[in-house]
Structures are given as C-alpha cells and as structure tokens.
Design a protein around this motif. Structure first.
Motif, PDB file in Angstrom:
ATOM      1  N   THR A   1       0.849  -1.187   0.000  1.00  0.00           N
ATOM      2  CA  THR A   1       0.000   0.000   0.000  1.00  0.00           C
ATOM      3  C   THR A   1       0.891   1.245   0.000  1.00  0.00           C
ATOM      4  O   THR A   1       2.083   1.189   0.307  1.00  0.00           O
ATOM      5  CB  THR A   1      -0.877   0.047   1.268  1.00  0.00           C
ATOM      6  N   LEU A   2       0.291   2.384  -0.334  1.00  0.00           N
ATOM      7  CA  LEU A   2       1.057   3.631  -0.311  1.00  0.00           C
ATOM      8  C   LEU A   2       1.555   3.935   1.096  1.00  0.00           C
ATOM      9  O   LEU A   2       2.667   4.428   1.278  1.00  0.00           O
ATOM     10  CB  LEU A   2       0.194   4.784  -0.826  1.00  0.00           C
ATOM     11  N   ASP A   3       0.714   3.635   2.082  1.00  0.00           N
ATOM     12  CA  ASP A   3       1.105   3.832   3.482  1.00  0.00           C
ATOM     13  C   ASP A   3       2.349   3.012   3.840  1.00  0.00           C
ATOM     14  O   ASP A   3       3.286   3.514   4.447  1.00  0.00           O
ATOM     15  CB  ASP A   3      -0.045   3.408   4.423  1.00  0.00           C
ATOM     16  N   ALA A   4       2.321   1.748   3.454  1.00  0.00           N
ATOM     17  CA  ALA A   4       3.459   0.871   3.755  1.00  0.00           C
ATOM     18  C   ALA A   4       4.707   1.367   3.031  1.00  0.00           C
ATOM     19  O   ALA A   4       5.803   1.402   3.596  1.00  0.00           O
ATOM     20  CB  ALA A   4       3.137  -0.567   3.346  1.00  0.00           C
ATOM     21  N   GLN A   5       4.531   1.771   1.793  1.00  0.00           N
ATOM     22  CA  GLN A   5       5.657   2.292   1.007  1.00  0.00           C
ATOM     23  C   GLN A   5       6.256   3.523   1.688  1.00  0.00           C
ATOM     24  O   GLN A   5       7.479   3.628   1.842  1.00  0.00           O
ATOM     25  CB  GLN A   5       5.167   2.633  -0.404  1.00  0.00           C
ATOM     26  N   ASN A   6       5.390   4.424   2.115  1.00  0.00           N
ATOM     27  CA  ASN A   6       5.886   5.639   2.769  1.00  0.00           C
ATOM     28  C   ASN A   6       6.588   5.341   4.091  1.00  0.00           C
ATOM     29  O   ASN A   6       7.611   5.959   4.407  1.00  0.00           O
ATOM     30  CB  ASN A   6       4.737   6.626   2.997  1.00  0.00           C
ATOM     31  N   SER A   7       6.047   4.391   4.865  1.00  0.00           N
ATOM     32  CA  SER A   7       6.715   4.051   6.129  1.00  0.00           C
ATOM     33  C   SER A   7       8.093   3.474   5.864  1.00  0.00           C
ATOM     34  O   SER A   7       9.076   3.838   6.516  1.00  0.00           O
ATOM     35  CB  SER A   7       5.952   2.987   6.922  1.00  0.00           C
ATOM     36  N   LEU A   8       8.157   2.532   4.905  1.00  0.00           N
ATOM     37  CA  LEU A   8       9.429   1.864   4.658  1.00  0.00           C
ATOM     38  C   LEU A   8      10.462   2.849   4.114  1.00  0.00           C
ATOM     39  O   LEU A   8      11.610   2.861   4.547  1.00  0.00           O
ATOM     40  CB  LEU A   8       9.228   0.693   3.690  1.00  0.00           C
ATOM     41  N   MET A   9      10.051   3.672   3.172  1.00  0.00           N
ATOM     42  CA  MET A   9      10.985   4.665   2.616  1.00  0.00           C
ATOM     43  C   MET A   9      11.380   5.681   3.688  1.00  0.00           C
ATOM     44  O   MET A   9      12.541   6.081   3.785  1.00  0.00           O
ATOM     45  CB  MET A   9      10.354   5.377   1.416  1.00  0.00           C
ATOM     46  N   GLY A  10      10.388   6.078   4.486  1.00  0.00           N
ATOM     47  CA  GLY A  10      10.650   7.076   5.517  1.00  0.00           C
ATOM     48  C   GLY A  10      11.689   6.621   6.519  1.00  0.00           C
ATOM     49  O   GLY A  10      12.409   7.424   7.112  1.00  0.00           O
ATOM     50  N   GLN A  11      11.774   5.310   6.687  1.00  0.00           N
ATOM     51  CA  GLN A  11      12.729   4.748   7.645  1.00  0.00           C
ATOM     52  C   GLN A  11      14.166   5.133   7.289  1.00  0.00           C
ATOM     53  O   GLN A  11      15.004   5.313   8.185  1.00  0.00           O
ATOM     54  CB  GLN A  11      12.563   3.217   7.658  1.00  0.00           C
ATOM     55  N   TYR A  12      14.438   5.262   5.999  1.00  0.00           N
ATOM     56  CA  TYR A  12      15.791   5.639   5.558  1.00  0.00           C
ATOM     57  C   TYR A  12      16.221   6.998   6.088  1.00  0.00           C
ATOM     58  O   TYR A  12      17.405   7.269   6.263  1.00  0.00           O
ATOM     59  CB  TYR A  12      15.880   5.639   4.028  1.00  0.00           C
ATOM     60  N   ALA A  13      15.251   7.874   6.304  1.00  0.00           N
ATOM     61  CA  ALA A  13      15.575   9.239   6.716  1.00  0.00           C
ATOM     62  C   ALA A  13      15.952   9.305   8.194  1.00  0.00           C
ATOM     63  O   ALA A  13      16.535  10.282   8.643  1.00  0.00           O
ATOM     64  CB  ALA A  13      14.387  10.151   6.434  1.00  0.00           C
ATOM     65  N   LYS A  14      15.604   8.269   8.955  1.00  0.00           N
ATOM     66  CA  LYS A  14      15.808   8.352  10.401  1.00  0.00           C
ATOM     67  C   LYS A  14      16.533   7.130  10.964  1.00  0.00           C
ATOM     68  O   LYS A  14      16.353   6.784  12.131  1.00  0.00           O
ATOM     69  CB  LYS A  14      14.454   8.556  11.106  1.00  0.00           C
ATOM     70  N   LEU A  15      17.334   6.502  10.134  1.00  0.00           N
ATOM     71  CA  LEU A  15      18.125   5.364  10.623  1.00  0.00           C
ATOM     72  C   LEU A  15      19.034   5.813  11.756  1.00  0.00           C
ATOM     73  O   LEU A  15      19.614   6.893  11.720  1.00  0.00           O
ATOM     74  CB  LEU A  15      18.991   4.804   9.491  1.00  0.00           C
ATOM     75  N   LYS A  16      19.164   4.952  12.758  1.00  0.00           N
ATOM     76  CA  LYS A  16      20.057   5.260  13.883  1.00  0.00           C
ATOM     77  C   LYS A  16      21.485   4.829  13.558  1.00  0.00           C
ATOM     78  O   LYS A  16      21.698   3.812  12.908  1.00  0.00           O
ATOM     79  CB  LYS A  16      19.605   4.504  15.137  1.00  0.00           C
ATOM     80  N   ALA A  17      22.433   5.598  14.045  1.00  0.00           N
ATOM     81  CA  ALA A  17      23.831   5.183  13.935  1.00  0.00           C
ATOM     82  C   ALA A  17      24.057   3.966  14.825  1.00  0.00           C
ATOM     83  O   ALA A  17      23.351   3.782  15.828  1.00  0.00           O
ATOM     84  CB  ALA A  17      24.754   6.320  14.357  1.00  0.00           C
ATOM     85  N   PHE A  18      25.035   3.132  14.502  1.00  0.00           N
ATOM     86  CA  PHE A  18      25.418   2.044  15.409  1.00  0.00           C
ATOM     87  C   PHE A  18      25.889   2.668  16.722  1.00  0.00           C
ATOM     88  O   PHE A  18      26.467   3.761  16.733  1.00  0.00           O
ATOM     89  CB  PHE A  18      26.524   1.200  14.782  1.00  0.00           C
ATOM     90  N   PRO A  19      25.650   1.978  17.833  1.00  0.00           N
ATOM     91  CA  PRO A  19      25.853   2.598  19.159  1.00  0.00           C
ATOM     92  C   PRO A  19      27.258   3.148  19.389  1.00  0.00           C
ATOM     93  O   PRO A  19      27.416   4.193  20.023  1.00  0.00           O
ATOM     94  CB  PRO A  19      25.529   1.461  20.141  1.00  0.00           C
ATOM     95  N   GLU A  20      28.296   2.464  18.873  1.00  0.00           N
ATOM     96  CA  GLU A  20      29.655   2.932  19.152  1.00  0.00           C
ATOM     97  C   GLU A  20      30.092   4.083  18.259  1.00  0.00           C
ATOM     98  O   GLU A  20      31.136   4.710  18.505  1.00  0.00           O
ATOM     99  CB  GLU A  20      30.654   1.765  19.019  1.00  0.00           C
ATOM    100  N   ASN A  21      29.289   4.385  17.217  1.00  0.00           N
ATOM    101  CA  ASN A  21      29.814   5.249  16.160  1.00  0.00           C
ATOM    102  C   ASN A  21      30.118   6.688  16.573  1.00  0.00           C
ATOM    103  O   ASN A  21      31.181   7.218  16.240  1.00  0.00           O
ATOM    104  CB  ASN A  21      28.855   5.259  14.973  1.00  0.00           C
ATOM    105  N   LEU A  22      29.181   7.315  17.284  1.00  0.00           N
ATOM    106  CA  LEU A  22      29.385   8.734  17.591  1.00  0.00           C
ATOM    107  C   LEU A  22      30.661   8.929  18.414  1.00  0.00           C
ATOM    108  O   LEU A  22      31.480   9.813  18.117  1.00  0.00           O
ATOM    109  CB  LEU A  22      28.157   9.316  18.316  1.00  0.00           C
ATOM    110  N   GLY A  23      30.853   8.076  19.402  1.00  0.00           N
ATOM    111  CA  GLY A  23      32.060   8.176  20.221  1.00  0.00           C
ATOM    112  C   GLY A  23      33.335   7.993  19.398  1.00  0.00           C
ATOM    113  O   GLY A  23      34.304   8.751  19.530  1.00  0.00           O
ATOM    114  N   VAL A  24      33.320   6.990  18.519  1.00  0.00           N
ATOM    115  CA  VAL A  24      34.494   6.727  17.678  1.00  0.00           C
ATOM    116  C   VAL A  24      34.762   7.909  16.757  1.00  0.00           C
ATOM    117  O   VAL A  24      35.907   8.359  16.605  1.00  0.00           O
ATOM    118  CB  VAL A  24      34.298   5.422  16.861  1.00  0.00           C
ATOM    119  N   LEU A  25      33.705   8.438  16.171  1.00  0.00           N
ATOM    120  CA  LEU A  25      33.873   9.576  15.244  1.00  0.00           C
ATOM    121  C   LEU A  25      34.454  10.777  15.978  1.00  0.00           C
ATOM    122  O   LEU A  25      35.319  11.488  15.456  1.00  0.00           O
ATOM    123  CB  LEU A  25      32.528   9.925  14.594  1.00  0.00           C
ATOM    124  N   GLN A  26      33.984  11.004  17.199  1.00  0.00           N
ATOM    125  CA  GLN A  26      34.498  12.132  17.976  1.00  0.00           C
ATOM    126  C   GLN A  26      35.977  11.935  18.316  1.00  0.00           C
ATOM    127  O   GLN A  26      36.778  12.872  18.253  1.00  0.00           O
ATOM    128  CB  GLN A  26      33.657  12.333  19.242  1.00  0.00           C
TER     129      GLN A  26
END
Lengths: 228, 228
Positions: free
Chosen positions: B79-104
């Motif tokens: 459905t269009l709703d399902a498509q929008n949810s799945l695509m929308g997920q790309y915009a708000k993916l979380k970084a892996f937990p260790e990443n921010l600290g390592v990047l800093q």
C-alpha cells in the motif's frame, strides 16, 4: 520495425541452467537450490563490479570465483571434485526442448543469427558443440572481445558491428529481464523470454515484446514480418 | 601509509539498516526478512545497471523502484502507506551505538572526515541531522554529483578531489565488502567493517584492514599513526 537479424543471450535463454541446481542438490542435499541461486547472483554481481572497475576477468573464472564464495557463505565444503563437476556442467548444458526447432525455423526465414553472451569463447564453443548448433549461428559473440560485461554499451555494440545493422533492426532475445532492459536502453528491438513468469524489473524501460518461451518468439517474429 | 582523512560509506556502515527489516516484518509478518534482503539486493543491482547504462536516477527513487519490484516478486501488497513508512525509515536510521564516540575520537586526532555515499544529498542530510552528526563531517559527498554509483571510479574520486589528497592517504571505510573491494581497486587505503562476519568476496582484492566494528577501526587508525 524491420528485424533483419537476431542476437540471443546464451545462459538461461538458449541453454537451460536448471541442471546446475539439480547437480548442486546431489552434491549438497537440501542446499542445492540455495547454492544455485546465490552462485548465479554472485556470478552476475562479479561481472558488474569488474566492468564498473575495469578489472575484467573471463566468465569461466568469474563463475568459479562466485562458486567458491557462495560455498563459503553457505558453509559448504567445496571439494575440487565438486567444483569440477559443477563448473563442467556449464560446458554441456542442454538447450530448452523447443529451441532447436525454433532456431531452424528462424534460419529458414532468412534471418541472420548470433549469440551475444557474457560467456568466454571457449565456454560458448563447448555448449554450442554439445547441442549441435554450429550450423545455426552466423556469429558467436563473446563480451571477451571488449573486456566488459553486459549491460555495458560496448558489449551490446558487438552485434550491430558484426551484422552491419543498426541495433533497432536487430532483435535481442534474453530470458534475463535485466539483459532485455539493458538491450532496450542500448537501442535494440527486444524480446524477453519470461520463462519464470517474473515481474518486469522496475527500471523505467520495457522490452518491446515478452513471451513465455521461444515458440512465442517465433510467433512474434512471424507477425512482425507480416506487419511490414 | 599516512592516513590524513577518512571517507565513510553511510548505509550499513555509519547507519544501521536493521530497523528496516523490523518494520518490514511488522508490515508483512513472516516475510520481513525476505523483503528486506531482496529490497537491498535490488537497490544495489539497480544502481549498478543504471551506472553501466548511463541511466542515472537518484538513490531515493532507485530505492523506491527496488521496493516496488521486491513486493511484486514476493507477492506482497504494497500500500502507499506501507511504502511511505518503509521509505521514511531511511531518513531516520540510527547510527550504530559505538559510532558517535568513535567519530568524535577520530576528530580529536585531527583527522578530516567525509561521508561518501550512494545516497542522494537530501537523504544524507536527513540521516546526518537525525543523528546529530553535523559537526563531525567536513564533507557530505553524494555520488549524485557525478551521476554514477559506486563502484564507478568517478564516484570514488569525489573524496580525493575534495580533500586534495591522493586516495592512498585517505582511509575508506565500508561495511559492504564489495564497496571496500571497489575502493581498494580504486587506490584508497581501506577498512572493511565486517559486522556480519561474512566471507571476503572472491574478487582477487583484499581490503587493507578488517574489523568487526567501528571500535576496531579506531584501534587500527591509532596503530597506523603510531607506526609512522
């Protein structure tokens, strides 16, 4: 549209790769289907990566690399014997049952015909020999000549060059939808042999015609010529 | 080797795409894993076909095309709703937990850093924003600038150009083995974040280093600099 020649993809289109899955199942019970599928996907993936990165290597070797990776990924112990049997299968694939008759009919209609395949020349010679098809094809074209795999334009350009025809006047036939789409982008008139009844790839391009087998192709060519 | 800058792949490397499979499972019970896998494979396949055939289209659209195809192939009613949810997920993916600290930490060592991704600029801006990472990266590079996807050399050339460094002095980091291999072919010093403990692709090329997560990357960079 005036079709004056036909260029055929080889593996899956002229020659039935099903027996590879059967042999894989014999060698790795319960895992044959998974191995055959991953192997095929990796084989094609490697051709694309090597084309994009200008690191060409013949299809036989790429196919072997893909087999080795697939077995590692699936945790299967690939003995040298098993590797040789699986690779050897490529040399003796059988044509789909309707193919020889259809090819002879097309030849009888005065059409020039070629194979245009990712396979390297030795592989193609072997499988054409094994199926007694040498009298059928005017040319057996391998992308090895340009060191780029389909869907690179340089690969598709081989048939127009050898026939001295524009791509629009050549019918390109493949059972791989991505190949039929790539050939359509390139400029061929195209026929997708959709044996598996798969959905069309979402690439924004549609082959000129689609049918379930080579008999449908014969019918399409007949109608196209009558409509001229 | 003297690493003076780092270029990171985005999806799967910095940002965890696992939540896409979770959402797919919620929308299509028992089929989420199959959908997530086929979707990812098709997404990458389409980027390669479009690069080889010079028919570029932004990653957001390619991703949507791949989703539509995958649902058709699996017989799922998108459905269009399902498509929008799945695509929308790309915009708000979380970084892996260790990443921010390592990047800093890497930033603290004086390293310049960039993202070099297939994602189009809007997608990348959104996910970097969502993870509060704007202060970290000197450059957010999208292949959209050259209209060719990785592993095309033109795509990999973006980081050397923007940093004014040779590829050898830039560490390219990806959790996609094919991406790490392509970058190695191109000339980068490379680090493969092998989170899934996958076998090395059989491409005749090996990334300069491999580790299980971004903490291993930090260790590698520290040791490389001490060894200078």
């Amino acid at each position: 549209m005036s079709i004056q020649a036909i260029a055929f993809d080889a593996y899956g289109t002229l020659f039935d790769v099903y027996s590879i899955g059967e042999l894989a199942e014999k060698l790795f019970p319960q895992r044959g289907a998974a191995l055959a599928e991953l192997w095929r996907d990796k084989q094609i993936e490697y051709t694309r990566l090597r084309t994009m990165c200008a690191t060409y290597k013949p299809f036989w070797e790429v196919t072997q690399d893909a087999l080795v990776f697939s077995c590692k990924k699936l945790g299967l112990d690939l003995t040298l014997d098993a590797q040789n049997s699986l690779m050897g299968q490529y040399a003796k694939l059988k044509a789909f049952p309707e193919n020889l008759g259809v090819l002879q009919d097309l030849q009888g209609m005065g059409l020039k015909m070629a194979i245009l395949s990712n396979g390297n020349p030795q592989m193609l010679e072997a499988v054409v020999d094994a199926n007694g098809m040498h009298g059928i094809f005017n040319h057996i074209l391998s992308v090895d000549a340009v060191k780029k795999y389909k869907t690179a334009p340089e690969a598709y350009q081989l048939a127009p060059d050898v026939f001295g025809l524009s791509a629009k006047n050549i019918l390109f036939v493949s059972s791989n939808c991505w190949d039929a789409c790539g050939a359509t982008w390139f400029g061929y008139t195209t026929f997708w042999v959709n044996r598996a009844n798969a959905p069309l790839e979402e690439l924004g391009v549609t082959p000129d015609a689609t049918g379930r087998d080579m008999t449908a192709l014969l019918e399409y060519v007949r109608q196209s010529r009558e409509a001229k």
